[in-house]
Write a protein that holds these residues in place. Structure first.
Motif, mmCIF file in Angstrom:
data_model
loop_
_atom_site.group_PDB
_atom_site.id
_atom_site.type_symbol
_atom_site.label_atom_id
_atom_site.label_comp_id
_atom_site.label_asym_id
_atom_site.label_seq_id
_atom_site.Cartn_x
_atom_site.Cartn_y
_atom_site.Cartn_z
ATOM 1 N N GLU A 50 0.732 -1.295 0.004
ATOM 2 C CA GLU A 50 -0.042 0.005 -0.015
ATOM 3 C C GLU A 50 0.715 1.158 -0.163
ATOM 4 N N LYS A 51 1.822 1.012 0.674
ATOM 5 C CA LYS A 51 2.883 2.267 0.852
ATOM 6 C C LYS A 51 3.572 2.512 -0.477
ATOM 7 N N ALA A 52 3.913 1.338 -1.175
ATOM 8 C CA ALA A 52 4.623 1.681 -2.399
ATOM 9 C C ALA A 52 3.735 2.168 -3.437
ATOM 10 N N VAL A 53 2.557 1.810 -3.302
ATOM 11 C CA VAL A 53 1.331 2.438 -4.311
ATOM 12 C C VAL A 53 1.235 3.801 -4.109
ATOM 13 N N LYS A 54 1.171 4.316 -2.978
ATOM 14 C CA LYS A 54 0.779 6.014 -2.583
ATOM 15 C C LYS A 54 2.198 6.590 -2.831
ATOM 16 N N ARG A 55 3.445 6.080 -2.637
ATOM 17 C CA ARG A 55 4.683 6.623 -3.049
ATOM 18 C C ARG A 55 4.711 6.607 -4.467
ATOM 19 N N LYS A 56 4.403 5.695 -5.369
ATOM 20 C CA LYS A 56 4.416 6.193 -6.700
ATOM 21 C C LYS A 56 3.324 7.131 -7.067
ATOM 22 N N ALA A 57 2.079 7.142 -6.786
ATOM 23 C CA ALA A 57 1.496 8.271 -7.069
ATOM 24 C C ALA A 57 1.816 9.487 -6.439
ATOM 25 N N ILE A 58 2.632 9.780 -5.378
ATOM 26 C CA ILE A 58 2.859 11.004 -5.185
ATOM 27 C C ILE A 58 4.210 11.486 -6.033
ATOM 28 N N PHE A 59 4.859 10.495 -6.267
ATOM 29 C CA PHE A 59 6.102 10.689 -7.392
ATOM 30 C C PHE A 59 5.599 11.265 -8.554
ATOM 31 N N GLU A 60 4.439 10.673 -8.927
ATOM 32 C CA GLU A 60 4.141 11.047 -10.376
ATOM 33 C C GLU A 60 3.501 12.411 -10.142
ATOM 34 N N GLU A 61 2.747 12.685 -9.166
ATOM 35 C CA GLU A 61 2.106 14.067 -8.966
ATOM 36 C C GLU A 61 3.371 15.125 -8.933
ATOM 37 N N SER A 62 4.410 14.915 -8.130
ATOM 38 C CA SER A 62 5.365 15.749 -7.930
ATOM 39 C C SER A 62 6.220 16.084 -9.321
ATOM 40 N N LYS A 63 6.171 14.904 -10.200
ATOM 41 C CA LYS A 63 7.007 15.052 -11.515
ATOM 42 C C LYS A 63 6.056 15.892 -12.298
ATOM 43 N N LYS A 64 4.758 15.884 -12.423
ATOM 44 C CA LYS A 64 3.946 16.710 -12.989
ATOM 45 C C LYS A 64 4.133 18.290 -12.509
ATOM 46 N N PHE A 65 4.153 18.319 -11.267
ATOM 47 C CA PHE A 65 4.294 19.763 -10.715
ATOM 48 C C PHE A 65 5.469 20.190 -11.083
ATOM 49 N N LYS A 66 6.698 19.620 -11.290
ATOM 50 C CA LYS A 66 7.917 20.242 -11.641
ATOM 51 C C LYS A 66 7.901 20.493 -12.935
ATOM 52 N N GLU A 67 7.253 19.780 -13.774
ATOM 53 C CA GLU A 67 7.117 20.206 -15.204
ATOM 54 C C GLU A 67 6.337 21.204 -15.505
ATOM 55 N N ARG A 68 5.241 21.526 -14.560
ATOM 56 C CA ARG A 68 4.495 22.824 -14.831
ATOM 57 C C ARG A 68 5.297 23.861 -14.307
ATOM 58 N N LEU A 69 6.087 23.699 -13.328
ATOM 59 C CA LEU A 69 6.689 24.735 -12.835
ATOM 60 C C LEU A 69 8.096 25.408 -13.801
ATOM 61 N N GLN A 70 8.664 24.267 -14.371
ATOM 62 C CA GLN A 70 9.693 24.438 -15.257
ATOM 63 C C GLN A 70 8.857 25.240 -16.577
ATOM 64 N N ALA A 71 7.604 24.990 -16.832
ATOM 65 C CA ALA A 71 7.178 25.452 -17.992
ATOM 66 C C ALA A 71 6.824 27.158 -17.653
ATOM 67 N N TYR A 72 6.382 27.453 -16.311
ATOM 68 C CA TYR A 72 6.074 28.758 -16.056
ATOM 69 C C TYR A 72 7.381 29.503 -15.841
ATOM 70 N N ARG A 73 8.612 28.791 -15.358
ATOM 71 C CA ARG A 73 9.726 29.657 -15.387
ATOM 72 C C ARG A 73 10.286 30.084 -16.635
ATOM 73 N N LYS A 74 9.883 29.204 -17.832
ATOM 74 C CA LYS A 74 10.379 29.625 -19.283
ATOM 75 C C LYS A 74 9.364 30.616 -19.575
ATOM 76 N N GLU A 75 8.299 30.758 -19.339
ATOM 77 C CA GLU A 75 7.244 31.627 -19.763
ATOM 78 C C GLU A 75 7.428 33.025 -19.228
ATOM 79 N N ILE A 76 8.030 32.970 -17.969
ATOM 80 C CA ILE A 76 8.364 34.351 -17.263
ATOM 81 C C ILE A 76 9.669 34.800 -17.773
ATOM 82 N N ALA A 77 10.694 34.039 -18.042
ATOM 83 C CA ALA A 77 12.179 34.317 -18.517
ATOM 84 C C ALA A 77 11.775 34.591 -20.063
#
Length: 77
Positions: A50-77
């Motif tokens: 159960e913990k492994a499943v939750k950990r994987k979901a959180i990792f995927e969510e953070s990956k998407k967040f990092k991608e959105r953050l990088q896109a936003y930083r490129k947009e600002i710069a």
């Protein structure tokens, strides 16, 4: 030691939790001598899965967040 055995917090392991609690009720003294050990081992394995499943979901969510953050930083710069 395991986390609190609340069914709503561990839906994947609900069936094993119920069996484990039933074993403890049915064998109040034998539980100290290993009567419920097999269920305890199953429960621990289930919690790990159960913990492994939750950990994987959180990792995927953070990956998407990092991608959105990088896109936003490129947009600002």
């Amino acid at each position: 030691m395991h986390p609190p055995l609340t069914l709503h917090r561990h839906p994947m392991c609900a069936e094993i939790i119920e069996e484990f609690q039933k074993c403890h009720i049915e064998h109040p003294y034998a539980k100290f001598f290993g009567e419920c050990t097999d269920l305890k081992i199953k429960l621990d394995c289930c919690f790990r899965q159960e913990k492994a499943v939750k950990r994987k979901a959180i990792f995927e969510e953070s990956k998407k967040f990092k991608e959105r953050l990088q896109a936003y930083r490129k947009e600002i710069a």
